[in-house]
Scaffold this active site. Structure first.
Site, PDB file in Angstrom:
ATOM      1  N   GLU A   1      31.033   8.626  14.608  1.00 24.27           N
ATOM      2  CA  GLU A   1      30.810  10.055  14.871  1.00 24.27           C
ATOM      3  C   GLU A   1      31.124  10.463  16.304  1.00 24.27           C
ATOM      4  OE1 GLU A   1      28.433   9.147  11.246  1.00 24.27           O
ATOM      5  OE2 GLU A   1      28.797   8.158  13.158  1.00 24.27           O
TER       6      GLU A   1
ATOM      7  N   GLU B   1      28.182  -2.305  11.496  1.00 22.53           N
ATOM      8  CA  GLU B   1      27.257  -1.501  10.699  1.00 22.53           C
ATOM      9  C   GLU B   1      27.652  -1.496   9.221  1.00 22.53           C
ATOM     10  OE1 GLU B   1      27.395   2.306  12.530  1.00 22.53           O
ATOM     11  OE2 GLU B   1      26.883   1.524  14.510  1.00 22.53           O
TER      12      GLU B   1
ATOM     13  N   ASP C   1      64.919  24.758  33.140  1.00 20.01           N
ATOM     14  CA  ASP C   1      64.246  23.550  32.642  1.00 20.01           C
ATOM     15  C   ASP C   1      63.208  23.854  31.556  1.00 20.01           C
ATOM     16  OD1 ASP C   1      65.561  21.868  34.517  1.00 20.01           O
ATOM     17  OD2 ASP C   1      64.180  22.548  36.060  1.00 20.01           O
TER      18      ASP C   1
ATOM     19  N   ALA D   1      27.844   5.031   8.377  1.00 21.42           N
ATOM     20  CA  ALA D   1      28.107   3.777   9.089  1.00 21.42           C
ATOM     21  C   ALA D   1      29.589   3.587   9.371  1.00 21.42           C
ATOM     22  CB  ALA D   1      27.580   2.593   8.278  1.00 21.42           C
TER      23      ALA D   1
ATOM     24  N   ASP E   1      65.278  16.887  36.688  1.00 25.59           N
ATOM     25  CA  ASP E   1      66.213  17.747  37.373  1.00 25.59           C
ATOM     26  C   ASP E   1      66.457  17.161  38.764  1.00 25.59           C
ATOM     27  OD1 ASP E   1      67.798  20.022  37.783  1.00 25.59           O
ATOM     28  OD2 ASP E   1      66.157  21.050  38.800  1.00 25.59           O
TER      29      ASP E   1
ATOM     30  N   ASP F   1      61.927  22.316  37.779  1.00 23.49           N
ATOM     31  CA  ASP F   1      61.272  23.393  38.514  1.00 23.49           C
ATOM     32  C   ASP F   1      61.858  24.761  38.209  1.00 23.49           C
ATOM     33  OD1 ASP F   1      63.702  23.045  39.687  1.00 23.49           O
ATOM     34  OD2 ASP F   1      62.989  22.924  41.741  1.00 23.49           O
TER      35      ASP F   1
END
Length: 949
Positions: A305, A733, A668, A301, A347, A664
């Site tokens: 899950e 629960e 970097d 309970a 950049d 790019d």
């Protein structure tokens, strides 16, 4: 000392003369190394290649999916359930254990498939290395495999070559190399062998060449100073190996939640078992065993899950949503982290700018002209600049003539080609020359017109000594003359000129006018424009001999104009920066470009207002504490190398920032790996940067980063929604089981002939957690984003995924759910506070159904802790579909015989369903009332501090 490396760091060679470097390395400029010496050095230093890391086996990556605390908790619950089944054997199969294991395996499979992120950064770096190299050995020039290049080799380079190793330049003939992937500099670097005095950043080491870069123009000779992992490329590879991926805030929060739930489960189970044994005076093995079963039921309970699988599934769905906005996610947890980012460290070249040189200004004798448009598309408005302001009227006749003459010279004195492919304009050749061609097209000078009038008959190539380039042409309109078109450094070019073009005439170039032009050149440079001067002259056609063409023609020139160009900011980047600031995100520019250029671009974009740019040389002199304070105030960094980028990112993280690093280039990659979220460019980005990143922008558009942030925030908000929902349901629960057992005698449960009676069976709880709650939880992950999301600051780094306000709501909903469920249970049993007529199976089925219906109403209350459940009630059709599915499944488990047997349920009458639904709806009305009475939370103000933004 022969054959030893230059003392100090490998790149210290730039501070020594070529002769001193060659001597220190035990080589010879003309003969190079002997084959025996080269072989010995190859044995000593190893091959000229990057070290590779042994790939992680697939089975280890799969096992890593089971290390999450929540998953471990589920595995323990499954183990206990299996052990009890082996002892009891009350059913044909261990249904509880099988169900728990199935959800764990499903979650692991989803994570394994989504996280197909291989460690390929170093492999991509290796691919950038040259396949072969030309060296001098034993006095002969030879082509050898690049992996066999050693320190001390004399390296020969020419246009188009990929440089195989780092080297100190010995000779240069108009040598230019492209180092954008290493330094971020958008323009090719002119290389000269002169010794540099003092410290210099990588981008300023003009007498060095670097492994993995390419020769774009000219030729040269260099002595190799570093190979393999000692080269600049190798050092980046080493940093990539050392930079471990950071765990994301969501991963950290869910790990804490898993540990918390584990402690809660143990505490609840222990307290309940001890309490029952003492209060109920339990004795005998069978009775104690029943109590242990209760402990397992409570554990089931308490543990949601379905949570790991739902988190994984919602993030995976978020990946699809972000892909539609041009953000390709390589690392699943990055979806949420980007939404939490409060710093975007970007950049400049190719990210904030287009990486396409563009002519912005042309200055001639009659004034200044501004050219609109960006990039290589030959489109843009042409306007005059008078008294510091743009004039929208037509250009004067003289200014138009001078402009066309200047750009004719610029267009003809080039070797680049402008072409259109698939609707995209591109440049083949030097980007500076490409910018001149595009500018000529903008003012109406077509290639066909210029080709038909001017035919090239000679060229004096650019050289670093002259800093000029000239081309010679016949003129179809003046056949008696040869036209000489010259472009180059303005200060040098002015020294070769004695007249200036004004309209269609010329005038003497006086000393005062020279000073004016040099001052104008400095003014353009202060605006971050790269300047070129253009000039021309005419030679008698009768005396022209092509074989006699030399730099002697670059005398007595007529100065035509100054041309200023820049790699301009993207228009969409300006808008994206504005959006980012409004959302409480601080943009930071980190570039290898010149500090003046960086500061001007930063100011244009709105990243900084004070024009301050800190250089890599300054960072080298800063201890970590000073850099930490600087990073809080400065938003533009220039002339930085990969080590500087790493230090800046770490300094920002030390200040509590969640850093999204964009880039790019190869330079970097280490910072992309170290940042909380690495964002690479998909079109212009290198393989290295893409494979070191978490997210790739398919369109290289900075605006897509902001769109991805917006999606990330929406996804995180949805994660909170289903966490609120699942935990509220589980809280109900747990409290139902806890108080149902403690109050068993009062509500009519008590002990039965079969042992201790429970409000719900463990299989019923498992059904709620994994089946009934699963679909609505997943549907909450598809809720549309809040329109106000980008008007609020990012959540603080220390703020958990579940806040105190959320916990209060979860406990409240859990208490209402438990009270209502126990009320229905009591009313269904013959004994207790409310007299009922049903048996235990009927009472448990009623409680089971009520709990499921409570969950259905809780779905709507979980969409916000503050807004009404009725706001946007029908905005998510998936939510209504999931509720219909959950109700259909609950009806199946109540009425289908084989499911009745598996879950110990009995059929219910329509009145029973109405009673259960009426009680369950109470959570909706009571939660709505609490939201009305709750004081509104004040949003934190966005503090932009003194960072210049």
């Amino acid at each position: 000392m022969a054959g030893e490396r230059v003392p100090g760091e490998p790149m210290a060679a730039y501070r020594l003369s070529p002769g001193a470097v060659i001597e220190a390395l035990g080589s010879n400029e003309h003969r190079g190394l002997s084959e025996d010496e080269a072989r010995a050095r190859l044995e000593r230093d190893g091959p000229n290649q990057l070290r590779t890391r042994k790939p992680i086996p697939g089975w280890r990556k799969l096992l890593a999916q089971f290390t999450d605390p929540l998953v471990i908790l589920l595995l323990l619950a499954a183990a206990v359930s299996l052990a009890l089944w082996l002892f009891e054997r009350e059913s044909d199969l261990p249904y509880e254990a099988i169900a728990i294991l199935a959800i764990v395996i499903l979650n692991a499979a989803m994570g394994f498939i989504q996280q197909a992120r291989a460690e390929q950064s170093v492999a991509a770096l290796r691919q950038m290395s040259a396949a072969r190299a030309r060296v001098i050995r034993g006095g002969e020039q030879r082509s050898i495999p690049a992996r066999d290049v050693v320190v001390g080799d004399i390296l020969m380079m020419e246009e188009g070559d990929t440089i195989p190793a780092d080297g100190r330049l010995i000779q240069s003939v108009a040598l230019q190399t492209s180092e954008a992937s290493l330094t971020g500099e958008s323009l090719p670097e002119t290389k000269e062998p002169e010794t540099i005095i003092g410290e210099a950043a990588i981008g300023d080491r003009q007498n060095m060449v670097f492994s993995g870069t390419t020769v774009t123009y000219g030729r040269g000779k260099a002595v190799v100073t570093a190979t393999g992992m000692q080269s600049q490329m190798g050092q980046i590879a080493g940093m990539l190996e050392a930079a471990l991926p950071e765990t994301t805030p969501l991963q950290q929060d869910l790990a804490r939640l898993g540990r918390l739930l584990g402690l809660v489960v143990l505490a609840i189970a222990a307290v309940m078992i001890v309490t029952i044994i003492l209060v109920e005076h339990v004795s005998g093995f069978s009775a104690v065993f029943d109590v242990l079963i209760l402990g397992v039921a409570l554990a089931v309970a308490a543990v949601p899950e379905g949570l790991p699988a739902v988190v994984t599934a919602v993030l995976a769905l978020g990946v699809q949503r972000m892909a539609r906005r041009n953000a390709i996610v390589r690392h699943l947890a990055a979806v949420e982290t980007l939404g939490s980012a409060n710093v975007i460290a970007s950049d400049k070249t190719g990210t904030l700018t287009r990486n396409e040189m563009t002519v912005r200004a042309v200055v001639t004798a009659s004034g200044r002209v501004i050219l609109g448009g960006t990039g290589y598309a030959p489109e843009g408005q042409v306007t005059a600049w008078r008294d510091g302001a743009e004039a929208t009227g037509d250009l004067s006749d003289d200014l138009r003539l001078e402009l066309e003459r200047a750009l004719t010279v610029g267009d003809r004195a080039t070797n680049a080609v402008l072409q259109q492919e698939d609707g995209q304009w591109t440049i083949q050749g030097d980007p500076t020359e490409g910018a001149l061609i595009v500018a000529a097209r903008k003012v109406g000078l077509t290639d066909e017109t210029l080709d038909s009038r001017y035919r090239r008959v000679g060229e004096v190539p650019f050289s670093s000594e002259r800093k000029l380039m000239s081309t010679l042409h016949t003129d179809s309109q003046q056949r008696e003359h040869i036209q000489v078109f010259t472009k180059g450094a303005p200060d040098v070019l002015l020294g070769r000129c004695n007249r200036e073009r004004v309209g269609d005439t010329t005038r003497p170039l006086t000393p005062e006018r020279r000073k004016e032009l040099l001052a104008t050149n400095e003014q353009l440079a202060g605006e971050a424009l790269r300047t070129l001067g253009v000039a021309a002259r005419m030679l008698p056609a009768d005396d022209f001999e092509p074989e006699d063409v030399g730099d002697h023609v670059e005398q007595d020139l007529i100065f035509v104009g100054l041309i200023g160009m820049i790699d301009p900011p993207r228009q969409e980047a300006r808008e994206a920066v504005t959006q980012a600031l409004a959302a409480g995100i601080r943009p930071v520019m980190i570039t290898g470009d010149h500090p003046v250029t960086a500061a001007v671009i930063g100011a244009e974009l709105g990243i900084c207002r004070d024009g301050r740019a800190v250089t890599g040389a300054e960072i080298d002199r800063m201890p970590d504490d000073l850099l930490y304070r600087t990073a809080r105030e400065v938003s533009v960094y220039a002339r930085v190398n990969p080590e500087h980028k790493l230090r800046i990112v770490k300094a920002l993280q030390r200040d509590g920032a969640i850093v999204a690093m964009t880039g790019d280039g190869v330079n970097d990659a280490p910072a992309l790996r170290t940042a909380d979220i690495g964002v690479a460019m998909g079109i212009t980005g290198t393989d290295v940067s893409r494979k070191a990143s978490d997210i790739i922008l398919a369109d290289d558009n900075f605006a897509s980063i902001v769109a991805a942030v917006e999606e990330g925030r929406a996804i995180f908000a949805n994660i909170r929604k289903f966490l609120r929902y699942l935990l509220s349901s589980n809280m109900g629960e747990v409290l139902t089981m806890f108080f149902g057992v403690l109050l068993a005698d009062i509500i009519g449960l008590g002990m039965t002939s079969d042992g201790l009676a429970l409000p719900l069976l463990a299989t019923q709880i498992l059904w709620i957690n994994m089946v009934s709650d699963g679909a609505p939880a997943l549907a909450l992950g598809l809720d549309p984003g809040d329109e106000e999301a980008m008007k609020r600051p990012p959540r603080p780094r220390k703020e958990g995924v579940i806040t105190r306000q959320m916990w209060a709501g979860i406990v409240m909903v859990g208490a209402i759910t438990a009270a209502g469920t126990l009320f229905v249970l009591d009313a269904s049993l013959p004994a207790g506070l409310i007299e009922g007529t049903g048996d235990l199976a009927y009472g448990q089925t009623m409680a089971f159904t009520t709990l499921v219906l409570f969950s259905m109403f809780t779905v709507f209350t979980s969409r916000s802790d503050e807004s009404s459940a009725f706001k946007g009630l029908f905005s998510n059709p998936w939510l209504w579909g999931s509720i219909a599915l959950a109700l259909a499944l609950q009806m199946a488990v109540v009425y289908l015989p084989f499911l009745q047997q598996a879950f110990s349920t009995v059929s219910l009458a329509p009145g029973d369903w109405l009673f259960c639904a009426t009680v369950a709806s109470s959570v909706l009305w009571l939660r709505e009332l609490s939201k009305l009475l709750m004081p509104k939370r004040k949003e934190p103000r966005i503090n932009r501090g003194s960072s210049g933004i």
